[in-house]
Design a protein around this motif. Structure first.
Motif, PDB file in Angstrom:
ATOM      1  N   GLY A 104      37.170  -8.373  12.053  1.00  0.00           N
ATOM      2  CA  GLY A 104      37.264  -9.650  11.329  1.00  0.00           C
ATOM      3  C   GLY A 104      37.972 -10.685  12.195  1.00  0.00           C
ATOM      4  O   GLY A 104      39.178 -10.927  12.043  1.00  0.00           O
ATOM      5  N   PHE A 105      37.237 -11.292  13.085  1.00  0.00           N
ATOM      6  CA  PHE A 105      37.809 -12.207  14.078  1.00  0.00           C
ATOM      7  C   PHE A 105      38.537 -13.380  13.441  1.00  0.00           C
ATOM      8  O   PHE A 105      39.453 -13.955  14.023  1.00  0.00           O
ATOM      9  N   TRP A 106      38.159 -13.749  12.217  1.00  0.00           N
ATOM     10  CA  TRP A 106      38.768 -14.866  11.516  1.00  0.00           C
ATOM     11  C   TRP A 106      40.230 -14.586  11.160  1.00  0.00           C
ATOM     12  O   TRP A 106      40.958 -15.492  10.789  1.00  0.00           O
ATOM     13  N   GLN A 107      40.662 -13.344  11.289  1.00  0.00           N
ATOM     14  CA  GLN A 107      42.048 -12.966  10.972  1.00  0.00           C
ATOM     15  C   GLN A 107      42.972 -13.080  12.182  1.00  0.00           C
ATOM     16  O   GLN A 107      44.162 -12.822  12.074  1.00  0.00           O
ATOM     17  N   TYR A 108      42.434 -13.462  13.341  1.00  0.00           N
ATOM     18  CA  TYR A 108      43.205 -13.482  14.586  1.00  0.00           C
ATOM     19  C   TYR A 108      43.277 -14.894  15.144  1.00  0.00           C
ATOM     20  O   TYR A 108      42.562 -15.793  14.711  1.00  0.00           O
ATOM     21  N   ASP A 109      44.148 -15.048  16.144  1.00  0.00           N
ATOM     22  CA  ASP A 109      44.284 -16.312  16.862  1.00  0.00           C
ATOM     23  C   ASP A 109      44.162 -16.060  18.357  1.00  0.00           C
ATOM     24  O   ASP A 109      44.326 -14.930  18.829  1.00  0.00           O
ATOM     25  N   GLY A 110      43.891 -17.107  19.080  1.00  0.00           N
ATOM     26  CA  GLY A 110      43.925 -17.074  20.530  1.00  0.00           C
ATOM     27  C   GLY A 110      42.946 -16.107  21.169  1.00  0.00           C
ATOM     28  O   GLY A 110      41.796 -15.969  20.740  1.00  0.00           O
ATOM     29  N   VAL A 111      43.441 -15.426  22.202  1.00  0.00           N
ATOM     30  CA  VAL A 111      42.609 -14.525  22.991  1.00  0.00           C
ATOM     31  C   VAL A 111      42.073 -13.383  22.138  1.00  0.00           C
ATOM     32  O   VAL A 111      40.910 -12.986  22.282  1.00  0.00           O
ATOM     33  N   GLU A 112      42.901 -12.852  21.258  1.00  0.00           N
ATOM     34  CA  GLU A 112      42.454 -11.734  20.418  1.00  0.00           C
ATOM     35  C   GLU A 112      41.329 -12.174  19.490  1.00  0.00           C
ATOM     36  O   GLU A 112      40.401 -11.413  19.220  1.00  0.00           O
ATOM     37  N   ARG A 113      41.382 -13.394  18.998  1.00  0.00           N
ATOM     38  CA  ARG A 113      40.292 -13.916  18.166  1.00  0.00           C
ATOM     39  C   ARG A 113      38.989 -13.959  18.964  1.00  0.00           C
ATOM     40  O   ARG A 113      37.939 -13.556  18.462  1.00  0.00           O
ATOM     41  N   ALA A 114      39.066 -14.418  20.198  1.00  0.00           N
ATOM     42  CA  ALA A 114      37.875 -14.479  21.052  1.00  0.00           C
ATOM     43  C   ALA A 114      37.328 -13.079  21.313  1.00  0.00           C
ATOM     44  O   ALA A 114      36.111 -12.859  21.276  1.00  0.00           O
ATOM     45  N   ARG A 115      38.211 -12.111  21.573  1.00  0.00           N
ATOM     46  CA  ARG A 115      37.770 -10.732  21.806  1.00  0.00           C
ATOM     47  C   ARG A 115      37.095 -10.147  20.573  1.00  0.00           C
ATOM     48  O   ARG A 115      36.042  -9.523  20.672  1.00  0.00           O
ATOM     49  N   GLN A 116      37.728 -10.337  19.430  1.00  0.00           N
ATOM     50  CA  GLN A 116      37.166  -9.805  18.186  1.00  0.00           C
ATOM     51  C   GLN A 116      35.843 -10.497  17.846  1.00  0.00           C
ATOM     52  O   GLN A 116      34.907  -9.854  17.359  1.00  0.00           O
ATOM     53  N   ALA A 117      35.758 -11.798  18.091  1.00  0.00           N
ATOM     54  CA  ALA A 117      34.508 -12.532  17.830  1.00  0.00           C
ATOM     55  C   ALA A 117      33.387 -12.020  18.731  1.00  0.00           C
ATOM     56  O   ALA A 117      32.246 -11.842  18.282  1.00  0.00           O
ATOM     57  N   ALA A 118      33.708 -11.779  19.997  1.00  0.00           N
ATOM     58  CA  ALA A 118      32.691 -11.261  20.920  1.00  0.00           C
ATOM     59  C   ALA A 118      32.186  -9.906  20.443  1.00  0.00           C
ATOM     60  O   ALA A 118      30.967  -9.660  20.405  1.00  0.00           O
TER      61      ALA A 118
END
Length: 143
Positions: A104-118
């Motif tokens: 759930g990339f929407w639960q993260y910020d920054g680099v981790e959000r980008a990793r989870q979104a990918a």
């Protein structure tokens, strides 16, 4: 140029796409991550239940068994073309649920959000590939 038309592939590409081995290779490539994961979970069942527990799911051993069965049976059905639609569907539904739960990339910020979104969108692509492979098998079966 109309969006619903596509020029034919060049001759060498048509040759590759027309070979007997390409369709099974595509299905094997799509099944490979599920097969590997299912086998790894069988070999390390305590690790599989710990992984399920980490997501806060109830009855971790039962859920781990269901995951293993889904991954292995779905892969076999997809690869053997025996009820390919069921195998592809099992793996697609599993992938959607697991992706929503674990990425759930929407639960993260920054680099981790980008990793989870990918990772999230890579899994969306896998679902699309499963649907395409199943569609290919079904269309060939109707001919």
């Amino acid at each position: 140029m109309a969006f619903d038309s596509c020029p034919p592939a060049p001759g060498p590409i048509r040759t590759i796409l027309g070979t007997e081995w390409i369709e099974p290779a595509i299905r094997l490539a799509l099944a490979a991550p599920f097969l590997q994961s299912g086998i790894a979970k069988c070999l390390d069942f305590p690790g599989a239940t710990a992984e399920v527990s980490g997501f806060g799911l109830p009855a971790p051993a039962l859920v781990a068994c269901a995951v293993i069965a889904t991954q292995l049976v779905g892969s076999i059905l997809l690869m053997t073309r025996r009820w390919c639609w069921l195998g592809g569907g099992m793996l697609a539904v599993f992938t959607v649920l697991a992706t929503l739960l674990a990425h759930g990339f929407w639960q993260y910020d920054g680099v981790e959000r980008a990793r989870q979104a990918a990772t999230f969108f890579e899994h969306v692509a896998i679902v699309g590939g499963l649907a395409a492979a199943t569609l290919l098998v079904e269309r060939r079966a109707r001919r």
